[in-house]
Design a protein around this motif. Structure first.
Motif, PDB file in Angstrom:
ATOM      1  N   ARG A   1       2.300   8.405  -8.676  1.00 16.64           N
ATOM      2  CA  ARG A   1       1.497   7.585  -7.562  1.00 16.64           C
ATOM      3  C   ARG A   1       1.513   8.432  -6.319  1.00 16.64           C
ATOM      4  O   ARG A   1       2.333   9.040  -5.999  1.00 16.64           O
ATOM      5  CB  ARG A   1       2.263   6.293  -7.185  1.00 16.64           C
ATOM      6  CG  ARG A   1       1.530   5.531  -6.069  1.00 16.64           C
ATOM      7  CD  ARG A   1       0.181   5.145  -6.377  1.00 16.64           C
ATOM      8  NE  ARG A   1      -0.284   4.550  -5.074  1.00 16.64           N
ATOM      9  CZ  ARG A   1      -1.158   3.491  -4.931  1.00 16.64           C
ATOM     10  NH1 ARG A   1      -1.392   2.615  -5.966  1.00 16.64           N
ATOM     11  NH2 ARG A   1      -1.724   3.527  -3.658  1.00 16.64           N
ATOM     12  N   CYS A   4       5.866   0.477  -7.640  1.00 18.71           N
ATOM     13  CA  CYS A   4       5.226   0.610  -9.044  1.00 18.71           C
ATOM     14  C   CYS A   4       5.601  -0.358 -10.121  1.00 18.71           C
ATOM     15  O   CYS A   4       5.188  -0.971 -10.912  1.00 18.71           O
ATOM     16  CB  CYS A   4       5.048   1.739  -9.518  1.00 18.71           C
ATOM     17  SG  CYS A   4       3.892   2.904  -8.445  1.00 18.71           S
ATOM     18  N   PRO A  35       0.726   2.240 -10.572  1.00 19.72           N
ATOM     19  CA  PRO A  35       0.584   3.754 -10.719  1.00 19.72           C
ATOM     20  C   PRO A  35      -0.715   4.303 -11.144  1.00 19.72           C
ATOM     21  O   PRO A  35      -1.813   3.637 -11.599  1.00 19.72           O
ATOM     22  CB  PRO A  35       1.708   4.048 -11.800  1.00 19.72           C
ATOM     23  CG  PRO A  35       1.587   2.856 -12.712  1.00 19.72           C
ATOM     24  CD  PRO A  35       1.243   1.443 -11.808  1.00 19.72           C
TER      25      PRO A  35
END
Ligand SMILES: Nc1ncnc2c1ncn2[C@@H]1O[C@H](COP(=O)(O)OP(=O)(O)OP(=O)(O)O)[C@@H](O)[C@H]1O
Length: 232
Positions: A10, A47, A54
């Protein structure tokens, strides 16, 4: 395994925050993710909890791909199977402790009376039954965080995501809140993913993973916290 992450990536614009994290969380396990400020702990936790998606990789909760779910499905999951606890309890200032804790149940469709009964039981388990009818402004930081903990647990989630849950408390209050969280989680076989930069806090976990520059230090197996450090 209750939750698995595979190659989670991410970024925020050009800044990579999490760079390919793979980890597993077992049913009822207390997993600490530690690392210096800015290493990507909060981003990883968000996430895993389905708060953000993500850019790449997979997050699986019991055969369900959280990373592929719609916003609505992820927020449903957070109202039922997941619990979240942040550094500041984020209690609703206008509501009493009991009303704050009852809120997730009311949103899930539980009747008022049953929601209040459950809220009082969870306040009791969190050791703050005495502040049930007080508003957050009348409570200490430690009491507020215990109320937030009761609110995170009232829906009886299978996994709780906690981001620096004692970061705003002094050492003693922090230890007490954490001790209570770990005890209740073990009793109810609730898994906890605990993000912190404090080594002392990680000592309460069953296992510790160290994140540096958005990547895990090792293969993701982590370090088993020596038994006795968390009193079991
Ligand atoms: N909303 C955002 N927009 C842009 N960059 C962000 C954002 N959130 C985090 N970052 C950046 O991503 C990286 C990881 O941040 P993150 O908050 O996940 O780390 P952390 O380990 O939780 O840090 P801390 O312990 O200080 O909270 C940092 O470089 C941070 O500056």
């Amino acid at each position: 395994m209750i939750l698995s992450a595979r190659g989670v990536v991410r970024s925020y614009g050009p800044t990579p925050a999490v760079r390919g994290v793979t980890l597993d969380v077992a049913e009822g396990e207390i997993l600490a993710v530690t690392g210096p400020s800015g290493c990507g702990k909060s981003t990883l936790l968000h996430c895993l909890a389905g708060i953000i998606r993500p850019d790449a990789g997979e997050v699986t909760y019991r055969d369900q791909r959280v990373d592929l779910m719609s916003e609505a499905a992820r927020s449903r999951l957070r109202r039922t199977e997941f619990g979240v606890l942040f550094q500041f309890g984020q209690l609703v200032a206008e509501l009493t402790a009991a009303e704050n804790v009852a809120l997730p149940l009311l949103l899930a469709g539980t009747g008022r009376r049953a929601a209040r009964t459950a809220a009082l039981a969870w306040l009791d388990r969190a050791g703050v039954a005495d502040v049930a009818d007080q508003r957050p402004g009348q409570m200490s930081g430690g009491q507020q965080q215990r109320v937030a903990m009761a609110r995170a647990l009232v829906t009886e989630p299978r996994i709780v995501f906690a981001d620096e849950p004692t970061g705003a408390l002094d050492t003693l209050a922090g230890e007490q809140v954490l001790g209570q969280l770990v005890r209740v989680a073990h009793e109810h076989r609730t898994a906890v993913v605990l993000v912190t930069h404090e080594a002392r806090v990680a000592g309460h976990a069953d296992r510790e993973l160290v994140l540096r520059d958005g990547a895990l230090d090792d293969s993701g197996l982590g370090i088993a916290v020596p038994t006795g450090r968390h009193g079991r």
